[in-house]
Design an enzyme around this catalytic site. Sequence first.
Site, PDB file in Angstrom:
ATOM      1  CD  GLU A 439      -2.931   0.647  -0.282  1.00 11.74           C
ATOM      2  OE1 GLU A 439      -3.277  -0.503  -0.608  1.00 11.74           O
ATOM      3  OE2 GLU A 439      -3.148   1.648  -0.994  1.00 11.74           O
TER       4      GLU A 439
HETATM    5  C1  LIG Z   1       2.550  -9.978   0.709  1.00  9.28           C
HETATM    6  C2  LIG Z   1       2.321  -8.937  -0.327  1.00  9.28           C
HETATM    7  C3  LIG Z   1       1.030  -8.594  -0.680  1.00  9.28           C
HETATM    8  C4  LIG Z   1       0.800  -7.636  -1.667  1.00  9.28           C
HETATM    9  N1  LIG Z   1      -0.481  -7.407  -2.100  1.00  9.28           N
HETATM   10  C5  LIG Z   1      -0.666  -6.668  -3.225  1.00  9.28           C
HETATM   11  C6  LIG Z   1      -1.963  -6.613  -3.859  1.00  9.28           C
HETATM   12  O1  LIG Z   1      -2.943  -7.162  -3.357  1.00  9.28           O
HETATM   13  N2  LIG Z   1      -2.063  -5.922  -5.019  1.00  9.28           N
HETATM   14  C7  LIG Z   1      -1.007  -5.311  -5.606  1.00  9.28           C
HETATM   15  O2  LIG Z   1      -1.169  -4.723  -6.661  1.00  9.28           O
HETATM   16  N3  LIG Z   1       0.232  -5.342  -5.035  1.00  9.28           N
HETATM   17  C8  LIG Z   1       0.414  -6.009  -3.869  1.00  9.28           C
HETATM   18  N4  LIG Z   1       1.656  -6.084  -3.297  1.00  9.28           N
HETATM   19  C9  LIG Z   1       2.757  -5.360  -3.919  1.00  9.28           C
HETATM   20  C10 LIG Z   1       3.219  -4.175  -3.074  1.00  9.28           C
HETATM   21  O3  LIG Z   1       2.277  -3.157  -3.092  1.00  9.28           O
HETATM   22  C11 LIG Z   1       4.598  -3.752  -3.639  1.00  9.28           C
HETATM   23  O4  LIG Z   1       5.512  -4.757  -3.231  1.00  9.28           O
HETATM   24  C12 LIG Z   1       5.017  -2.384  -3.180  1.00  9.28           C
HETATM   25  O5  LIG Z   1       4.213  -1.409  -3.796  1.00  9.28           O
HETATM   26  C13 LIG Z   1       6.487  -2.076  -3.520  1.00  9.28           C
HETATM   27  O6  LIG Z   1       6.784  -2.359  -4.850  1.00  9.28           O
HETATM   28  P1  LIG Z   1       8.039  -3.275  -5.192  1.00  9.28           P
HETATM   29  O7  LIG Z   1       7.938  -4.520  -4.390  1.00  9.28           O
HETATM   30  O8  LIG Z   1       8.155  -3.423  -6.652  1.00  9.28           O
HETATM   31  O9  LIG Z   1       9.292  -2.480  -4.638  1.00  9.28           O
HETATM   32  P2  LIG Z   1      10.117  -1.352  -5.448  1.00  9.28           P
HETATM   33  O10 LIG Z   1       9.180  -0.402  -6.072  1.00  9.28           O
HETATM   34  O11 LIG Z   1      11.107  -2.047  -6.305  1.00  9.28           O
HETATM   35  O12 LIG Z   1      10.856  -0.617  -4.254  1.00  9.28           O
HETATM   36  C14 LIG Z   1      12.067  -1.123  -3.664  1.00  9.28           C
HETATM   37  C15 LIG Z   1      12.576  -0.077  -2.669  1.00  9.28           C
HETATM   38  O13 LIG Z   1      12.903   1.139  -3.358  1.00  9.28           O
HETATM   39  C16 LIG Z   1      12.204   2.240  -2.814  1.00  9.28           C
HETATM   40  N5  LIG Z   1      11.771   3.116  -3.908  1.00  9.28           N
HETATM   41  C17 LIG Z   1      11.207   2.767  -5.073  1.00  9.28           C
HETATM   42  N6  LIG Z   1      10.952   3.861  -5.814  1.00  9.28           N
HETATM   43  C18 LIG Z   1      11.346   4.916  -5.105  1.00  9.28           C
HETATM   44  C19 LIG Z   1      11.333   6.337  -5.321  1.00  9.28           C
HETATM   45  N7  LIG Z   1      10.810   6.870  -6.421  1.00  9.28           N
HETATM   46  N8  LIG Z   1      11.838   7.128  -4.352  1.00  9.28           N
HETATM   47  C20 LIG Z   1      12.344   6.614  -3.216  1.00  9.28           C
HETATM   48  N9  LIG Z   1      12.377   5.293  -2.955  1.00  9.28           N
HETATM   49  C21 LIG Z   1      11.881   4.452  -3.888  1.00  9.28           C
HETATM   50  C22 LIG Z   1      10.999   1.637  -2.094  1.00  9.28           C
HETATM   51  O14 LIG Z   1      10.556   2.450  -1.014  1.00  9.28           O
HETATM   52  C23 LIG Z   1      11.540   0.287  -1.610  1.00  9.28           C
HETATM   53  O15 LIG Z   1      12.191   0.440  -0.367  1.00  9.28           O
HETATM   54  C24 LIG Z   1       1.897  -6.984  -2.275  1.00  9.28           C
HETATM   55  C25 LIG Z   1       3.203  -7.310  -1.884  1.00  9.28           C
HETATM   56  C26 LIG Z   1       3.417  -8.275  -0.948  1.00  9.28           C
HETATM   57  C27 LIG Z   1       4.834  -8.648  -0.610  1.00  9.28           C
END
Ligand SMILES: Cc1cc2nc3c(=O)[nH]c(=O)nc-3n(C[C@H](O)[C@H](O)[C@H](O)COP(=O)(O)OP(=O)(O)OC[C@H]3O[C@@H](n4cnc5c(N)ncnc54)[C@H](O)[C@@H]3O)c2cc1C
Length: 595
Positions: A439
């Site tokens: 979220e």
């Molecule tokens: C158990 C679980 C349930 C989930 N449920 C859902 C769901 O129901 N529906 C859905 O759509 N998604 C879901 N997600 C996905 C979740 O919302 C994402 O994992 C989350 O938004 C982060 O995206 P990412 O994992 O690609 O991390 P990334 O975007 O790759 O981020 C990696 C790190 O980089 C940082 N970062 C990235 N971009 C920036 C920036 N511009 N500035 C500063 N820092 C940055 C982030 O804060 C993080 O620390 C779920 C994930 C998990 C693990």
Amino acid sequence: MAYRAPLDDIRLALDAAAGLSDLIADGTLQGVDADTADAVLEGAAKFAEEELAPIDAGGDTAGSKLVDGKVVTPPGWEAAYKAFAAAGWSSLSGTEDFGGQHLPHVLASSAIEIWCGASLAFGLCPLLTQGAVEAIRYAATPELKARYLPKMVAGEWTGTMNLTEPQAGTDLGALKTKAVPQPDGSYRIFGTKIFITYGDHEMTPNIIHLVLARLPDAPAGTKGISLFLVPKYLVNADGSLGARNDLKAARLEHKLGIHASPTCVMSFGEKDGAVGYLVGEIGRGLNHMFVMMNRARLDVGMQGVAVAERATQRAIAYAKERKQGRAAKTPAGAMAPIIEHPDVRRNLMTMRALTAASRAICLATARELDISERAADPARRASAGNRCALLTPIAKAFSTDAGVEVASIGVQVHGGMGFIEETGAAQHYRDARILPIYEGTNGIQAIDLVIRKLPLEGGRVVAAYLSELDATAMELSASNADGFARMGRQLAEANAALNQATQWLLTHLAANPDAALAGATPYLRLFGIAAGGAYLGRGALLAARGAAPGEAGDRQTALAKFFAETFAPQAGGLARTVMEGASAIPAADAVAFAT
Ligand SMILES: Cc1cc2nc3c(=O)[nH]c(=O)nc-3n(C[C@H](O)[C@H](O)[C@H](O)COP(=O)(O)OP(=O)(O)OC[C@H]3O[C@@H](n4cnc5c(N)ncnc54)[C@H](O)[C@@H]3O)c2cc1C
């Protein structure tokens, strides 16, 4: 160990931080009275304690599994879900036009704390469904609403949010899932979504997916994203279920915690394409999703409170039972329960204080959300909307960080047994760890606070809030109650630090955005500490007036003093980190990051 919903603490926070009595008295909650509020809390507690808490540990051990293409949830899960829906809990906050009870957010959020306190993995399912309901209600055509919302609001069907793709997490502008227009006005969806919570299961006869995708000719980036409703089973005009849609859970993720919640890789359109229906306008999919963002983020903040409360209850019970060493008053030859050791008590107070501060921040945010949706006066609605926007990233990030921190201390209080699964402390720590990630990661919440929320109305929204924090500190300082003046002074110092850091950020944001962004996370923590301290102080003031329920007043006063002594002094250091710390963060190609 049994879960006990902390009803008196919730009631106190509802009054001290959310001003529930005032909202009832001035009619903002449109007919909801104190008896209704109490009935909701008592009922939610009974269901959580009797139906959800008993299946939580088993759900963690068994986990959800993909068997022959079907997602099998743990034993007891389906029966609990059906009982949840049958008891009307799914419809708590849905609007009346689709069969909901339209209860205010302050109560719905409290219920979320209670359910997620009993079982975080279970509570996620209705929480996601509610998010989908809100997005559909806001943006879909009357026909789509009529066909899907009544069943979703009743909990007969669940909902999901399909945003994330392997290359598109935080940056949803990179998503690739395609939506191909069909002559009949529908679309065919092709693509893969990852991490989809409750993406598939057999607990309900249908699942309604909200999917972000782009049309073949859509522009790159977020402006090319549209929102689609994609049912697991197609729904006929008479409401009966038709053919299975071309979508499936291709895999379940093997993960750190919330094992019972199936986290699915969803495959859309392996054959002819999954049938989907446009929700809202083409190219405005993200805007439509973000309509319910404040609420969804608040709900996740509430999950942080929930897991913190559960971990605290477990740790206190263990600390009263486990005997080790001698404390000051231990008779010769005996061992003391570890709760008699000051360091253990400090740990337990830290757990309780962070939990109570987070709960108060979340419920204060829920209050603003309610006023922004329900107040008769448009100016009051707008002002509450701004306050809600300001507080939402703090509610989400401070509370979920607290959830992890508190669960970690809970493991520590258990010593080695905390690392062993059978005590349950480890599960809370594992479960809590997702909360700062989904979220919108907590880093993104902090950035949102600094970039978008501080500048709201030229800084007047934050300024008005900060002066309210000062007013609470002054009220405490003027009180004759034991230790309140000291508490007022400590909170005033924290507020001064927050003020200084806020002014610094507002001044440097435009000229030196990197420096401002580097301080965003410590700034959010600082904000949470100042806000949490003030809400606990207000609770103590209520208790001093004899207006707090049961033992909760005394507890709140002790917590408020502890918070002011322990956390408020951190504010000055955090402000310095915000204002000076950026210079110590090296460039991305610096030797510090050599691998
Ligand atoms: C158990 C679980 C349930 C989930 N449920 C859902 C769901 O129901 N529906 C859905 O759509 N998604 C879901 N997600 C996905 C979740 O919302 C994402 O994992 C989350 O938004 C982060 O995206 P990412 O994992 O690609 O991390 P990334 O975007 O790759 O981020 C990696 C790190 O980089 C940082 N970062 C990235 N971009 C920036 C920036 N511009 N500035 C500063 N820092 C940055 C982030 O804060 C993080 O620390 C779920 C994930 C998990 C693990």
